[in-house]
Write an enzyme that holds these catalytic residues in place. Structure first.
Site, mmCIF file in Angstrom:
data_model
loop_
_atom_site.group_PDB
_atom_site.id
_atom_site.type_symbol
_atom_site.label_atom_id
_atom_site.label_comp_id
_atom_site.label_asym_id
_atom_site.label_seq_id
_atom_site.Cartn_x
_atom_site.Cartn_y
_atom_site.Cartn_z
ATOM 1 N N ASP A 33 80.329 -10.689 -61.267
ATOM 2 C CA ASP A 33 79.792 -11.740 -60.840
ATOM 3 C C ASP A 33 78.979 -11.425 -59.648
ATOM 4 O O ASP A 33 77.996 -11.913 -59.364
ATOM 5 C CB ASP A 33 80.573 -13.001 -60.931
ATOM 6 C CG ASP A 33 81.350 -12.954 -62.116
ATOM 7 O OD1 ASP A 33 80.868 -13.701 -63.172
ATOM 8 O OD2 ASP A 33 82.436 -12.754 -62.156
ATOM 9 N N GLU A 61 70.117 -16.916 -60.412
ATOM 10 C CA GLU A 61 69.888 -16.423 -61.948
ATOM 11 C C GLU A 61 69.651 -17.890 -62.607
ATOM 12 O O GLU A 61 70.246 -18.920 -62.492
ATOM 13 C CB GLU A 61 70.923 -15.595 -62.356
ATOM 14 C CG GLU A 61 70.602 -15.049 -63.880
ATOM 15 C CD GLU A 61 71.607 -13.927 -64.353
ATOM 16 O OE1 GLU A 61 71.595 -12.854 -63.853
ATOM 17 O OE2 GLU A 61 72.567 -14.266 -64.800
ATOM 18 N N ASP A 108 74.854 -16.298 -58.739
ATOM 19 C CA ASP A 108 75.013 -16.136 -60.055
ATOM 20 C C ASP A 108 76.028 -17.131 -60.356
ATOM 21 O O ASP A 108 77.161 -17.058 -60.457
ATOM 22 C CB ASP A 108 75.906 -14.659 -60.487
ATOM 23 C CG ASP A 108 75.968 -14.446 -61.981
ATOM 24 O OD1 ASP A 108 75.018 -14.909 -62.759
ATOM 25 O OD2 ASP A 108 76.834 -13.881 -62.445
#
Length: 199
Positions: A148, A75, A12
């Site tokens: 996160d 992502e 991420d």
């Protein structure tokens, strides 16, 4: 590493905050968490951003070397609030791509909505809901923190499910070709070796 297991490193990326990471392993039926966490910036400010990129690259390189994942799931960064943030996120993404390419590991991108829909069944799920779903899907005793890191695990879970779906499609196509008299070497030659890696 046992060939029956499929490992994924989820990432991420973050330009200013913590870059989350999570490594999971699937045996085709269930997934388990191997490691997760988040790398926070040691020093803040635009003048230290190159150092930040080096830290992220070193962390990912070490994780890839240690766990030897079949894929890196990240992502996507195309939902940034402004151009400056989008550019910095793109640079972080470049570091992810570099670390993976240096070790011949494929990278796969998923939008936040795709990840949420895959893991929580709802494309607008909140962070707390995602953390709870990640905990449940991985059989973790505690809710993964920080968010996160949970997001990185969710991206990895999304890729595992996508890979399994693709593998089922490949198997179905191979069966259909065999039923129609297509030689097995033709139907399996391009599918038998790691269907996961071509997502």
């Amino acid at each position: 590493m046992n060939g029956a297991f499929f490992r994924v490193l989820g990432v991420d990326p973050a330009a200013a905050g913590a870059t989350g990471y999570g490594v999971i392993e699937s045996d085709g039926r269930r997934c388990r968490m191997l490691r997760f966490g988040a790398l926070r910036a040691t020093r803040k400010g635009p003048e230290h951003f190159p150092e930040r990129l080096c830290e992220i690259h070193a962390m990912l390189s070490d994780l890839i070397e240690e766990f030897e994942p079949q894929g890196v799931a990240v992502e996507s960064v195309f939902t940034a609030l402004n151009m400056r943030t989008a550019l910095k996120l793109a640079e972080v993404r470049g570091v992810v791509l570099l670390a993976a390419a240096q070790r011949n590991v494929s990278v796969h991108s998923y939008s936040p909505r795709e990840v949420k829909a895959c893991v929580a069944g709802y494309g607008h799920a909140g962070k707390e809901q995602m953390q709870l779903m990640v905990r449940a899907l991985l059989g973790m005793s505690e809710t993964p923190e920080p968010a996160d890191a949970a997001d990185a695990l969710a991206v990895a879970l999304c890729h595992v499910q996508a890979a399994q779906f693709r593998a089922r499609l490949d198997a179905g196509a191979a069966r259909a070709m065999a039923a129609n008299g297509v030689p097995e070497t033709t139907s399996r030659g391009t599918h038998s070796r790691g269907a996961f890696s071509r997502i």
